[in-house]
Scaffold this active site. Structure first.
Site, mmCIF file in Angstrom:
data_model
loop_
_atom_site.group_PDB
_atom_site.id
_atom_site.type_symbol
_atom_site.label_atom_id
_atom_site.label_comp_id
_atom_site.label_asym_id
_atom_site.label_seq_id
_atom_site.Cartn_x
_atom_site.Cartn_y
_atom_site.Cartn_z
ATOM 1 C CB SER A 164 -1.180 -4.995 0.273
ATOM 2 O OG SER A 164 -1.203 -3.919 -0.580
ATOM 3 C CG HIS B 18 -1.880 -0.377 2.948
ATOM 4 N ND1 HIS B 18 -1.616 0.341 1.647
ATOM 5 C CD2 HIS B 18 -1.687 -1.708 2.231
ATOM 6 C CE1 HIS B 18 -1.195 -0.405 0.656
ATOM 7 N NE2 HIS B 18 -1.244 -1.614 0.901
ATOM 8 C CG HIS C 182 2.782 7.806 -1.425
ATOM 9 N ND1 HIS C 182 3.911 7.224 -1.831
ATOM 10 C CD2 HIS C 182 1.599 6.931 -1.620
ATOM 11 C CE1 HIS C 182 3.675 5.893 -2.233
ATOM 12 N NE2 HIS C 182 2.267 5.863 -2.206
ATOM 13 N NE ARG D 127 -1.795 5.459 -6.793
ATOM 14 C CZ ARG D 127 -1.497 4.893 -5.597
ATOM 15 N NH1 ARG D 127 -1.824 3.761 -5.473
ATOM 16 N NH2 ARG D 127 -1.092 5.620 -4.524
ATOM 17 C CG ASP E 44 -6.176 6.130 -0.364
ATOM 18 O OD1 ASP E 44 -6.639 5.250 -0.852
ATOM 19 O OD2 ASP E 44 -5.171 6.077 0.359
#
Length: 472
Positions: A277, A307, A353, A362, A408
């Site tokens: 993105s 993504h 990742h 995160r 995620d």
């Protein structure tokens, strides 16, 4: 209080810079903001000439310095490991994760202003940090919040454009369509058509970007209420900040959910420039497409399963575990289900990742949020068990460079706990967050006069011939 925290933080950073020569470059112009009378635009206007001169000097003195070798594997493997982009707002380290203008996520949580003492950082504060490299005061963040609220107006034609789509259209399709419909108000496009000088590109870009950041939560919440709440739209609350207002417009007024949204938007905002993105937004903008066109393109990249759509896939997979094994699934049963997933030719979503080689920070900060607010939630306990079960299995396979959980792996469980259970919508939340990072860098792209992106491509025949020539 923000000032003293910032001074302490800067002292620690300076101390580390002495021990780590390369680190001082990472925090090269991070400063502590002490004044409350300087607005964001004025701050940028003062900083830009300094950074323009810095780029000019870097290019003239070091333009021929090689940054590494390009291998055939890199060309065939999605350009992984290939250094080829300038991205000022954040830097991703494979071992320690993301740093926003030199600050790690825990450092941002400690130094950026919050809505309440000890609370999660306000996204507006991160926006200021990404654009200026400075930690803002609470007063400056409040002023920026007010400016964003004043720009949070969406024309009726945007809603009509979204309504022209089937209600069954994916939320990301509806969201991206809404952003495209906003493009007709682009100040950059209008200025360019009037012949604006290139030295002023950043100013019109700034106007578009700040307006876009202000508008996307309204468009996103409209999509959510249209699809899942019978079109009953909730207007914004002018007393709330960016993250709190987004939560409110979605229909969630629990203070803890508003805190989660502040954290979510902050940590999902930027992840350097090589992800799909961010790179897409930068690439499209390099053609001088305005911020609306560029961000809409970025959203279409974010919508891909490899993504941004991954956060949707994680919760759906976790719910499939519960459906087959129950909420109180044992680690042995969980291990069997993981193997069943892998043996069916699928991946375990939320692990691995493209750059990171350790647990995503995160993920870690979301886990800390869960331990504080929902320690007994069954799905959270399941995610915790997956953290223990999945990495050893992926290591056993021997094909995965990073078996650890990413961002995620956790976000869906938190959202689900507070009632936002529609996993199909989750990528839209990611998109709202990513507007802050992509737009911040886009303003600097225009300010620094970065050129049209045009890498060289080759065919397999060219590679074969080149390799034969080199090997001869």
């Amino acid at each position: 209080m923000v000032f003293y925290k910032g001074v302490s933080l800067l002292s620690r950073l300076r101390s580390r810079s002495v021990q780590q020569p390369g680190f001082c470059n990472t925090v090269r112009w991070l400063q502590v903001q002490t004044s409350t009378d300087v607005d964001l635009y004025s701050e940028l206007k003062e900083l830009i000439p300094q950074q323009q001169e810095r780029l000019k000097k870097l290019k003239s003195q070091h333009g021929n310095v090689q940054l590494g070798n390009i291998t055939v594997d890199m060309v065939l493997g999605g350009m992984r490991g290939m250094t080829g982009l300038l991205w000022e707002t954040s830097l991703l380290d494979p071992e320690e994760g993301i740093r926003f203008r030199g600050l790690s996520i825990p450092e941002c949580q400690k130094s950026l202003p919050a809505a309440k003492p000890g609370g999660e950082p306000l996204p507006e504060g991160l926006l200021w940090l990404l654009l200026t490299g400075k930690v803002p005061s609470k007063g400056q963040v409040d002023s920026l919040s007010k400016e964003l609220r004043s720009r949070a107006k969406v024309p009726d034609h945007v809603y009509k454009t979204i309504d022209a789509l089937p209600i069954t259209a994916h939320p990301m399709t509806q969201f991206a369509t809404g952003v495209m419909a906003l493009q007709v108000q682009s100040e950059f496009q209008k200025a360019y058509e009037k012949g604006i000088h290139k030295s002023k590109y950043w100013e019109a870009t700034y106007e578009d970007c700040i307006s876009l950041i202000a508008q996307v939560p309204i468009v996103a919440s409209y999509v959510y209420r249209r699809i899942y709440k019978n079109g009953q739209v909730i207007p914004p609350d002018d007393s709330l900040d960016y993250g709190g207002n987004f939560s409110h417009m979605l229909g969630f007024d629990d203070p803890a959910m508003q805190e989660l949204m502040r954290l979510y938007v902050t940590i999902h905002s930027d992840h350097e420039g090589g992800n799909v993105s961010a790179h897409t937004g930068h690439l499209v903008a390099s053609a001088l497409s305005d911020p609306y066109l560029s961000f809409a393109a970025a959203l279409n990249g974010l919508a891909g399963p490899l993504h941004g759509l991954a956060n949707q896939e994680v919760l759906l997979w976790i719910k499939s575990v519960v459906k087959e094994c129950g909420e109180n699934v044992s680690k042995v049963e969980l291990k069997d289900y993981v193997w069943k997933t892998l043996n069916s030719g699928k991946v375990v979503p939320g692990f691995g990742h493209g750059v990171l080689r350790k647990t995503d920070p995160r993920y870690t900060c979301q886990r800390e949020f869960a331990l504080k607010h929902l320690p007994e939630d069954p799905l959270f306990k399941l995610v915790s068990n997956l953290y223990e079960v999945v990495p050893p299995i992926l290591l056993e396979l021997g094909k995965v460079k990073n078996p650890w959980p990413n961002v995620d792996a956790h976000s869906g469980v938190l959202l689900n706990y507070y009632g936002l259970t529609e996993a199909r919508y989750y990528t839209v939340l990611f998109g709202v967050s990513r507007a802050i990072g992509i737009c911040s860098q886009l303003i600097w792209d225009r300010a620094l006069g970065l050129p049209l992106e045009r890498p060289k491509s080759v065919t397999m025949e060219w590679l074969e011939n080149y390799c034969k020539k080199v090997g001869a």
